[in-house]
Design an enzyme around this catalytic site. Sequence first.
Site, PDB file in Angstrom:
ATOM      1  N   GLU A 175       0.840  -1.208   0.000  1.00  0.00           N
ATOM      2  CA  GLU A 175       0.000   0.000   0.000  1.00  0.00           C
ATOM      3  C   GLU A 175       0.867   1.246   0.000  1.00  0.00           C
ATOM      4  O   GLU A 175       1.956   1.244   0.594  1.00  0.00           O
ATOM      5  CB  GLU A 175      -0.866   0.020   1.270  1.00  0.00           C
ATOM      6  CG  GLU A 175      -2.242  -0.596   1.112  1.00  0.00           C
ATOM      7  CD  GLU A 175      -3.246   0.360   0.460  1.00  0.00           C
ATOM      8  OE1 GLU A 175      -2.829   1.274  -0.284  1.00  0.00           O
ATOM      9  OE2 GLU A 175      -4.438   0.175   0.695  1.00  0.00           O
ATOM     10  N   ASP A 176       0.367   2.306  -0.617  1.00  0.00           N
ATOM     11  CA  ASP A 176       1.047   3.602  -0.525  1.00  0.00           C
ATOM     12  C   ASP A 176       0.852   4.194   0.868  1.00  0.00           C
ATOM     13  O   ASP A 176       1.777   4.674   1.494  1.00  0.00           O
ATOM     14  CB  ASP A 176       0.524   4.567  -1.612  1.00  0.00           C
ATOM     15  CG  ASP A 176      -1.002   4.637  -1.671  1.00  0.00           C
ATOM     16  OD1 ASP A 176      -1.681   3.860  -0.957  1.00  0.00           O
ATOM     17  OD2 ASP A 176      -1.526   5.464  -2.434  1.00  0.00           O
ATOM     18  N   ASP A 202      -4.653   4.993   6.007  1.00  0.00           N
ATOM     19  CA  ASP A 202      -5.210   6.170   6.671  1.00  0.00           C
ATOM     20  C   ASP A 202      -6.213   5.682   7.729  1.00  0.00           C
ATOM     21  O   ASP A 202      -5.832   5.376   8.848  1.00  0.00           O
ATOM     22  CB  ASP A 202      -5.838   7.039   5.568  1.00  0.00           C
ATOM     23  CG  ASP A 202      -6.432   8.336   6.039  1.00  0.00           C
ATOM     24  OD1 ASP A 202      -6.250   8.690   7.209  1.00  0.00           O
ATOM     25  OD2 ASP A 202      -7.085   9.022   5.238  1.00  0.00           O
ATOM     26  N   PHE A 224      -2.992  15.515   4.744  1.00  0.00           N
ATOM     27  CA  PHE A 224      -3.142  15.023   3.373  1.00  0.00           C
ATOM     28  C   PHE A 224      -1.808  15.177   2.636  1.00  0.00           C
ATOM     29  O   PHE A 224      -1.191  16.237   2.665  1.00  0.00           O
ATOM     30  CB  PHE A 224      -4.243  15.787   2.631  1.00  0.00           C
ATOM     31  CG  PHE A 224      -4.495  15.235   1.269  1.00  0.00           C
ATOM     32  CD1 PHE A 224      -5.224  14.070   1.109  1.00  0.00           C
ATOM     33  CD2 PHE A 224      -3.972  15.864   0.149  1.00  0.00           C
ATOM     34  CE1 PHE A 224      -5.431  13.529  -0.155  1.00  0.00           C
ATOM     35  CE2 PHE A 224      -4.178  15.333  -1.125  1.00  0.00           C
ATOM     36  CZ  PHE A 224      -4.909  14.167  -1.267  1.00  0.00           C
ATOM     37  N   ARG A 252       1.050  12.455  -8.882  1.00  0.00           N
ATOM     38  CA  ARG A 252       1.574  11.101  -8.668  1.00  0.00           C
ATOM     39  C   ARG A 252       3.019  10.961  -9.126  1.00  0.00           C
ATOM     40  O   ARG A 252       3.765  10.133  -8.628  1.00  0.00           O
ATOM     41  CB  ARG A 252       0.743  10.068  -9.437  1.00  0.00           C
ATOM     42  CG  ARG A 252      -0.659   9.874  -8.923  1.00  0.00           C
ATOM     43  CD  ARG A 252      -1.260   8.613  -9.532  1.00  0.00           C
ATOM     44  NE  ARG A 252      -2.701   8.563  -9.419  1.00  0.00           N
ATOM     45  CZ  ARG A 252      -3.371   8.150  -8.340  1.00  0.00           C
ATOM     46  NH1 ARG A 252      -2.717   7.763  -7.284  1.00  0.00           N
ATOM     47  NH2 ARG A 252      -4.679   8.133  -8.331  1.00  0.00           N
TER      48      ARG A 252
HETATM   49  P1  5GP Z   1      -8.066   4.428   4.076  1.00  0.00           P
HETATM   50  O1  5GP Z   1      -9.094   3.493   3.543  1.00  0.00           O
HETATM   51  O2  5GP Z   1      -7.014   3.761   4.927  1.00  0.00           O
HETATM   52  O3  5GP Z   1      -8.716   5.580   4.823  1.00  0.00           O
HETATM   53  O4  5GP Z   1      -7.365   5.125   2.861  1.00  0.00           O
HETATM   54  C1  5GP Z   1      -6.604   4.409   2.007  1.00  0.00           C
HETATM   55  C2  5GP Z   1      -6.493   5.046   0.658  1.00  0.00           C
HETATM   56  O5  5GP Z   1      -6.913   6.425   0.658  1.00  0.00           O
HETATM   57  C3  5GP Z   1      -5.054   5.039   0.233  1.00  0.00           C
HETATM   58  O6  5GP Z   1      -4.724   3.874  -0.453  1.00  0.00           O
HETATM   59  C4  5GP Z   1      -4.982   6.282  -0.628  1.00  0.00           C
HETATM   60  O7  5GP Z   1      -5.371   5.970  -1.938  1.00  0.00           O
HETATM   61  C5  5GP Z   1      -6.003   7.229  -0.029  1.00  0.00           C
HETATM   62  N1  5GP Z   1      -5.378   8.174   0.912  1.00  0.00           N
HETATM   63  C6  5GP Z   1      -5.407   8.155   2.267  1.00  0.00           C
HETATM   64  N2  5GP Z   1      -4.729   9.192   2.792  1.00  0.00           N
HETATM   65  C7  5GP Z   1      -4.241   9.883   1.738  1.00  0.00           C
HETATM   66  C8  5GP Z   1      -3.430  11.069   1.630  1.00  0.00           C
HETATM   67  O8  5GP Z   1      -2.996  11.710   2.585  1.00  0.00           O
HETATM   68  N3  5GP Z   1      -3.126  11.454   0.349  1.00  0.00           N
HETATM   69  C9  5GP Z   1      -3.568  10.797  -0.751  1.00  0.00           C
HETATM   70  N4  5GP Z   1      -3.204  11.275  -1.937  1.00  0.00           N
HETATM   71  N5  5GP Z   1      -4.316   9.687  -0.691  1.00  0.00           N
HETATM   72  C10 5GP Z   1      -4.658   9.238   0.554  1.00  0.00           C
END
Ligand code: 5GP
Length: 177
Positions: A101-102, A105, A155, A168
Site C-alpha cells: 500500500e502507498d 489512513d 493530506f 503522482r
Molecule cells: P483508508 O481506507 O485507509 O482511509 O485510505 C486508504 C487510501 O486512501 C489510500 O490507499 C490512498 O489511496 C487514499 N489516501 C489516504 N490518505 C491519503 C493522503 O494523505 N493522500 C492521498 N493522496 N491519498 C490518501
Amino acid sequence: MKIQIDEKDFGLMLEYEQIKKRIRLIGIQLTVDYENKVPVFVGVLNGSFMFLADLVKEVTISAEITFVKVSSYDGDKSTEKVKKEFDLSMNLKGRDVIIVEDIVDTGITLRYLLDMIKKHNPTSVKVCTLLLKPKSLKENFEEIAYVGFEIPDEFVVGYGLDYNGLGRNLQDIYRAV
Ligand code: 5GP
C-alpha cells in the site's frame, strides 16, 4: 519548498533520498523474512505503483507481482466506501502474500483488501505500507508488518499519491499546507 497542485498549496515532507534509504532497509528485511519462500506482492493501484517498483528492486529472493485496483478517495476526502475497480488476476491459495500500500489512513481500504484476499486461503498475509497515519486508524491490524514512515493526520501527495489525479509523478512527498 512549496508547490501548487490544482490551486492547492503543498510543502515538502519527505525527500526521495530519504524514501529510498527506508525502502532499502525494508527490502533487506523482506529478503530475510521470506528466505526460501516465493511471496506474491499485491500492489494496490493506483497509489502504490512507484513504491512497489522501488521496493521489489531491493528484494533479492524470487517473488511474483500482481495488482488490484480499489478506490475510496474523492479529492482529499475519504468516502468510506471502497470500490473494486479491478480484481486480482491470480489465485493466492497457499501463497505468502504481501499487500503493498502507498498509505494506510483510516484502514477501511485495508480491511476490505484483507477480507477479499483471505477468501483465497493464502498461507500468510502481511501488509507493507510506505506511509501510515496512526491517529486516523479505526482498527489495529496485526497484518501491518512493514511501515516506511508514520506520519501525522495530514493530506499528502507525490511518489504515487495524487490530489485530484495530479501529483503522482512527483519524486518527493508533500503535505497540504
Ligand atoms: P483508508 O481506507 O485507509 O482511509 O485510505 C486508504 C487510501 O486512501 C489510500 O490507499 C490512498 O489511496 C487514499 N489516501 C489516504 N490518505 C491519503 C493522503 O494523505 N493522500 C492521498 N493522496 N491519498 C490518501
